[in-house]
Design a protein around this motif. Structure first.
Motif, PDB file in Angstrom:
ATOM      1  N   TRP A 281     -12.811   1.364 -22.006  1.00  0.00           N
ATOM      2  CA  TRP A 281     -11.804   1.324 -23.316  1.00  0.00           C
ATOM      3  C   TRP A 281     -12.741   0.646 -24.670  1.00  0.00           C
ATOM      4  O   TRP A 281     -12.792   1.035 -25.563  1.00  0.00           O
ATOM      5  CB  TRP A 281     -10.595   0.512 -23.354  1.00  0.00           C
ATOM      6  CG  TRP A 281      -9.842   0.194 -24.307  1.00  0.00           C
ATOM      7  CD1 TRP A 281      -8.799   1.251 -24.626  1.00  0.00           C
ATOM      8  CD2 TRP A 281      -9.633  -0.402 -25.468  1.00  0.00           C
ATOM      9  NE1 TRP A 281      -8.080   0.909 -25.933  1.00  0.00           N
ATOM     10  CE2 TRP A 281      -8.969  -0.360 -26.283  1.00  0.00           C
ATOM     11  CE3 TRP A 281     -10.380  -1.670 -25.546  1.00  0.00           C
ATOM     12  CZ2 TRP A 281      -8.585  -0.951 -27.354  1.00  0.00           C
ATOM     13  CZ3 TRP A 281     -10.403  -2.424 -26.631  1.00  0.00           C
ATOM     14  CH2 TRP A 281      -9.135  -1.919 -27.790  1.00  0.00           C
ATOM     15  N   LEU A 282     -13.621  -0.449 -24.229  1.00  0.00           N
ATOM     16  CA  LEU A 282     -14.344  -1.028 -25.429  1.00  0.00           C
ATOM     17  C   LEU A 282     -15.581  -0.293 -25.642  1.00  0.00           C
ATOM     18  O   LEU A 282     -15.960  -0.152 -26.754  1.00  0.00           O
ATOM     19  CB  LEU A 282     -14.799  -2.453 -24.764  1.00  0.00           C
ATOM     20  CG  LEU A 282     -15.168  -3.110 -25.874  1.00  0.00           C
ATOM     21  CD1 LEU A 282     -14.404  -3.531 -27.274  1.00  0.00           C
ATOM     22  CD2 LEU A 282     -15.708  -4.678 -25.244  1.00  0.00           C
ATOM     23  N   THR A 283     -16.313   0.313 -24.640  1.00  0.00           N
ATOM     24  CA  THR A 283     -17.514   0.957 -24.963  1.00  0.00           C
ATOM     25  C   THR A 283     -17.469   2.252 -25.360  1.00  0.00           C
ATOM     26  O   THR A 283     -18.238   2.727 -25.897  1.00  0.00           O
ATOM     27  CB  THR A 283     -18.439   0.764 -23.567  1.00  0.00           C
ATOM     28  OG1 THR A 283     -17.701   1.418 -22.377  1.00  0.00           O
ATOM     29  CG2 THR A 283     -18.816  -0.626 -23.222  1.00  0.00           C
ATOM     30  N   ASP A 284     -16.320   3.103 -24.571  1.00  0.00           N
ATOM     31  CA  ASP A 284     -16.257   4.408 -24.799  1.00  0.00           C
ATOM     32  C   ASP A 284     -15.424   4.871 -26.042  1.00  0.00           C
ATOM     33  O   ASP A 284     -15.642   5.776 -26.875  1.00  0.00           O
ATOM     34  CB  ASP A 284     -16.086   5.471 -23.696  1.00  0.00           C
ATOM     35  CG  ASP A 284     -17.097   4.993 -22.613  1.00  0.00           C
ATOM     36  OD1 ASP A 284     -18.391   4.818 -22.899  1.00  0.00           O
ATOM     37  OD2 ASP A 284     -16.726   5.257 -21.509  1.00  0.00           O
ATOM     38  N   LEU A 285     -14.112   4.355 -25.769  1.00  0.00           N
ATOM     39  CA  LEU A 285     -13.069   4.724 -26.651  1.00  0.00           C
ATOM     40  C   LEU A 285     -13.086   3.833 -28.127  1.00  0.00           C
ATOM     41  O   LEU A 285     -12.512   4.429 -29.200  1.00  0.00           O
ATOM     42  CB  LEU A 285     -11.513   4.409 -26.111  1.00  0.00           C
ATOM     43  CG  LEU A 285     -11.492   5.046 -24.581  1.00  0.00           C
ATOM     44  CD1 LEU A 285     -10.070   4.776 -24.143  1.00  0.00           C
ATOM     45  CD2 LEU A 285     -11.679   6.701 -24.998  1.00  0.00           C
ATOM     46  N   SER A 286     -13.769   2.725 -28.134  1.00  0.00           N
ATOM     47  CA  SER A 286     -13.576   2.049 -29.242  1.00  0.00           C
ATOM     48  C   SER A 286     -14.410   2.581 -30.510  1.00  0.00           C
ATOM     49  O   SER A 286     -13.906   2.569 -31.690  1.00  0.00           O
ATOM     50  CB  SER A 286     -14.473   0.558 -29.267  1.00  0.00           C
ATOM     51  OG  SER A 286     -15.639   0.660 -28.703  1.00  0.00           O
ATOM     52  N   PRO A 287     -15.236   3.170 -30.347  1.00  0.00           N
ATOM     53  CA  PRO A 287     -16.111   4.077 -31.484  1.00  0.00           C
ATOM     54  C   PRO A 287     -15.026   5.258 -32.040  1.00  0.00           C
ATOM     55  O   PRO A 287     -15.041   5.416 -33.325  1.00  0.00           O
ATOM     56  CB  PRO A 287     -17.199   5.042 -31.069  1.00  0.00           C
ATOM     57  CG  PRO A 287     -17.720   4.236 -29.708  1.00  0.00           C
ATOM     58  CD  PRO A 287     -16.196   3.639 -29.079  1.00  0.00           C
ATOM     59  N   GLY A 288     -14.331   5.876 -31.248  1.00  0.00           N
ATOM     60  CA  GLY A 288     -13.257   6.695 -31.874  1.00  0.00           C
ATOM     61  C   GLY A 288     -12.200   5.916 -32.549  1.00  0.00           C
ATOM     62  O   GLY A 288     -11.390   6.452 -33.213  1.00  0.00           O
ATOM     63  N   LEU A 289     -12.052   4.519 -32.217  1.00  0.00           N
ATOM     64  CA  LEU A 289     -10.840   3.840 -33.101  1.00  0.00           C
ATOM     65  C   LEU A 289     -11.437   3.423 -34.109  1.00  0.00           C
ATOM     66  O   LEU A 289     -10.469   2.620 -34.983  1.00  0.00           O
ATOM     67  CB  LEU A 289     -10.420   2.823 -32.238  1.00  0.00           C
ATOM     68  CG  LEU A 289      -9.867   3.091 -30.582  1.00  0.00           C
ATOM     69  CD1 LEU A 289      -9.522   1.953 -29.896  1.00  0.00           C
ATOM     70  CD2 LEU A 289      -8.541   4.224 -30.791  1.00  0.00           C
ATOM     71  N   GLY A 290     -12.495   3.638 -34.767  1.00  0.00           N
ATOM     72  CA  GLY A 290     -13.175   3.267 -35.790  1.00  0.00           C
ATOM     73  C   GLY A 290     -13.437   1.945 -35.965  1.00  0.00           C
ATOM     74  O   GLY A 290     -13.429   1.100 -36.875  1.00  0.00           O
ATOM     75  N   VAL A 291     -13.972   1.286 -34.710  1.00  0.00           N
ATOM     76  CA  VAL A 291     -14.216  -0.244 -34.387  1.00  0.00           C
ATOM     77  C   VAL A 291     -15.719  -0.149 -35.124  1.00  0.00           C
ATOM     78  O   VAL A 291     -16.727   0.496 -34.582  1.00  0.00           O
ATOM     79  CB  VAL A 291     -14.093  -0.729 -33.129  1.00  0.00           C
ATOM     80  CG1 VAL A 291     -14.669  -2.084 -32.998  1.00  0.00           C
ATOM     81  CG2 VAL A 291     -12.963  -0.405 -32.713  1.00  0.00           C
ATOM     82  N   SER A 292     -15.866  -1.326 -35.896  1.00  0.00           N
ATOM     83  CA  SER A 292     -17.281  -1.658 -36.515  1.00  0.00           C
ATOM     84  C   SER A 292     -17.657  -2.761 -35.777  1.00  0.00           C
ATOM     85  O   SER A 292     -16.972  -3.780 -35.223  1.00  0.00           O
ATOM     86  CB  SER A 292     -17.099  -1.531 -37.999  1.00  0.00           C
ATOM     87  OG  SER A 292     -16.136  -2.807 -38.297  1.00  0.00           O
ATOM     88  N   ARG A 293     -19.206  -2.843 -35.593  1.00  0.00           N
ATOM     89  CA  ARG A 293     -19.934  -4.294 -35.325  1.00  0.00           C
ATOM     90  C   ARG A 293     -20.143  -4.890 -36.423  1.00  0.00           C
ATOM     91  O   ARG A 293     -20.848  -4.603 -37.499  1.00  0.00           O
ATOM     92  CB  ARG A 293     -20.923  -3.773 -34.478  1.00  0.00           C
ATOM     93  CG  ARG A 293     -20.619  -2.748 -33.154  1.00  0.00           C
ATOM     94  CD  ARG A 293     -19.630  -3.426 -32.334  1.00  0.00           C
ATOM     95  NE  ARG A 293     -20.449  -4.378 -31.527  1.00  0.00           N
ATOM     96  CZ  ARG A 293     -20.974  -4.292 -30.350  1.00  0.00           C
ATOM     97  NH1 ARG A 293     -21.075  -3.004 -29.767  1.00  0.00           N
ATOM     98  NH2 ARG A 293     -21.887  -5.347 -29.903  1.00  0.00           N
ATOM     99  N   VAL A 294     -19.830  -6.313 -36.349  1.00  0.00           N
ATOM    100  CA  VAL A 294     -20.266  -7.060 -37.375  1.00  0.00           C
ATOM    101  C   VAL A 294     -21.364  -8.129 -37.011  1.00  0.00           C
ATOM    102  O   VAL A 294     -21.389  -8.463 -35.717  1.00  0.00           O
ATOM    103  CB  VAL A 294     -18.908  -7.886 -37.975  1.00  0.00           C
ATOM    104  CG1 VAL A 294     -17.830  -6.829 -38.628  1.00  0.00           C
ATOM    105  CG2 VAL A 294     -18.228  -8.834 -37.030  1.00  0.00           C
ATOM    106  N   PRO A 295     -22.217  -8.661 -37.696  1.00  0.00           N
ATOM    107  CA  PRO A 295     -23.175  -9.429 -37.274  1.00  0.00           C
ATOM    108  C   PRO A 295     -22.706 -10.753 -36.747  1.00  0.00           C
ATOM    109  O   PRO A 295     -21.765 -11.288 -37.248  1.00  0.00           O
ATOM    110  CB  PRO A 295     -24.224  -9.719 -38.786  1.00  0.00           C
ATOM    111  CG  PRO A 295     -23.736  -8.620 -39.640  1.00  0.00           C
ATOM    112  CD  PRO A 295     -22.342  -8.478 -39.122  1.00  0.00           C
TER     113      PRO A 295
END
Length: 545
Positions: A281-295
């Motif tokens: 859910w975090l590694t595959d689906l999160s990009p589709g949810l528009g999750v961004s990575r912050v420093p």
């Protein structure tokens, strides 16, 4: 029991006894041991006996040697003398054969020794209470209290300050309110025989389940001994109006608290297991949810060691962003005094390498103070650096979905993957802010704190000099870890709240209400390690059951 001790003196003795508890069983036993020996030798010539031993506070060898060499011979003399005295005084009614059998010129010595022996007996009850509550804590059947292990060799020697002062208040209340040894004796008698009956019932289960004996043997044991003890219990129940009611009230109160805490704890644990999300859910689906990575680095403290905790998925769903590096941290207590630094950390990878998500299980003993150290964050980061450098030699950890956990010890001061550099700076590139007030948002109940700046010492890292043994991919991942650390660190804690579903029965509502009261008024969960308040994010969730 001593019937002629004034109430103020009894209260003073009780206060002194409870004030000694923080020294631990070992030191108190060193003080009381001579008293017990003198008392046993004294009564060996006149009758009766007293033997108090907390089985969880002494080794089996010490108890066996003491019983064979001292207790058993004294008991033989004791019962022989007692039988001889009673045989010569059969015509006397309602007399205390123990005190009457003492010669007149030794009566004052007897009173003093019996008073001290009673204190020793009370000490055994207190230490037994600590042991029982410590076991209830391990089973999730008692609210959180502070447990202090007073010995680094024997696991069972514990001291619980909250319970100590509560017992002192209850003891003083009984002494002052009843003011009658007969009423206290009625409650004591019911407690003793009830404990014997419960022990017999549990022993029958041990015979059938643990010893794997014939079921008939277990039933016969229960009927033979249980019948006799049930008669004693029924006899003691006749005196319930004479003081034994106090024990019944305490039993109902403590049982209700334990039942409510166990019920609430199990419901929360079941909710966490049922609502945790898989790694995909975090590694595959999160990009589709528009999750961004912050420093930066995000530390997520959780009790589960697989999957994503429900509170963090709740946070990501409402605020779709998480840090460049994520570290899921769990604490696991082991029944040993110390865990060697070389066996303390279990490090694994969550998901593919490019996601930079790790899992760390911190193992500690009951005498370790790992949670109180100021350099805990640095130790975790250095351990992950060691894991990254060791992972190349472990092909299984690269192919496992959750990542294979590798034991990583406390890195050497010079470092083999990350080299520490002392640098007096502020945390997160600015100041640390001790909390001064709480502000809650309606979205996810994320708690933030408005605070004042305070300087603290921060350890920075650098890569070791170029070495042909370190692969380029390893150096790149270590450099990303260092860059994330320099960008800042955040700590995520879950705060769960239980709510009763509409239409629930009264018993369920009452248990949840009692659990909520104990949770709010008990000690905080032991997770934080001097976490900077400015970097702390508490994510609240409501569990409807």
């Amino acid at each position: 029991m001593i019937t002629d001790v004034p109430v103020p003196s009894s209260c003073a003795i009780l206060v002194c006894l409870f004030m000694l508890q923080h020294y631990g069983t070992h030191k108190i036993g060193f003080i009381f041991a001579p008293i017990v020996i003198i008392w046993l030798l004294f009564i060996s010539g006149v009758g009766s006996e007293a033997m108090f031993a907390g089985l969880g506070h002494f080794s089996k060898k010490s108890i066996k040697i003491t019983f064979i060499c001292l207790i058993y011979p004294v008991l033989v003399l004791c019962y022989a003398g007692q039988a001889a005295y009673i045989s010569k005084n059969l015509h006397v009614e309602d007399f205390n054969h123990l005190s009457e059998s003492v010669p007149g010129h030794l009566r004052h010595v007897f009173v003093a020794l019996s008073l001290l022996a009673s204190a020793v007996g009370s000490q055994a009850t207190i230490t037994a209470s600590f042991s029982i509550i410590n076991q209830c804590l391990a089973l999730g059947c008692f609210p959180r209290v502070k447990v202090i292990h007073t010995s680094d060799k024997i696991h069972g020697q514990v001291y619980i300050p909250d319970i100590n002062w509560l017992l002192m208040v209850l003891s003083l209340t009984v002494t002052i309110a009843f003011h009658d040894i007969m009423k206290i004796g009625s409650a004591t008698g019911l407690a003793v025989v009830s404990g014997m009956l419960v022990t017999t019932c549990l022993m029958s289960l041990v015979i059938a389940l643990y010893w794997e004996k014939n079921l008939l043997e277990s039933v016969c044991f229960l009927i033979f001994f249980g019948f006799v003890e049930a008669l004693y219990v029924s006899a003691c129940m006749l005196n319930i109006h004479k003081g034994a009611w106090y024990l019944v009230v305490l039993f109902l109160l403590s049982f209700t608290v334990m039942l409510a805490w166990h019920y609430g704890t199990m419901k929360k644990y079941e909710f966490d297991l049922q609502n945790k999300v898989p790694i995909e859910w975090l590694t595959d689906l999160s990009p589709g949810l528009g999750v961004s990575r912050v420093p930066g680095i995000g530390f997520i403290y959780t009790d589960i060691v697989t999957g994503i905790p429900a509170f963090f998925s709740h946070f990501i769903t409402n605020l779709p962003a998480f840090h460049q590096v994520l570290i899921f941290v769990s604490f696991k207590s082991l029944p040993v005094p110390f865990v060697h630094p070389s066996r303390r950390y279990l490090i694994g990878r969550v998901g593919p390498r490019e996601y930079k998500i790790y899992r760390c299980v911190v193992r500690y003993g009951y005498c370790d103070h790992i949670r109180d150290t100021d350099d805990f964050e640095e130790q975790i980061i250095r351990s992950i650096g060691e894991f990254i450098s060791l992972e190349e030699n472990d092909a299984e950890s690269l192919t496992s979905p959750e990542g294979r956990m590798i034991v990583v010890g406390k890195p050497s001061p010079e470092g083999t993957a990350l080299v520490p550099l002392d640098d007096t700076q502020s945390h997160l590139g600015s100041e640390i802010f001790p909390c001064d007030e709480n502000q809650r948002s309606t979205l996810g109940e994320i708690s933030e704190r408005s605070c004042h700046p305070v300087k603290r010492k921060k350890v920075r890292f650098m890569l070791p000099p170029d070495s042909p043994k370190m692969r380029v991919s390893v150096r790149e991942e270590l450099q990303e870890l260092i860059d994330a650390r320099e960008s800042g660190t955040a700590y995520f804690l879950g705060q769960s709240h239980l709510a009763v579903r509409d239409g629930s029965n009264f018993l369920k509502r009452f248990l949840i209400m009692m659990y909520t009261f104990c949770d709010k008024n008990g000690r905080e969960p032991p997770v934080a390690l001097n976490i900077p308040h400015a970097a702390l994010v508490e994510v609240g969730m409501v569990y409807t059951i």
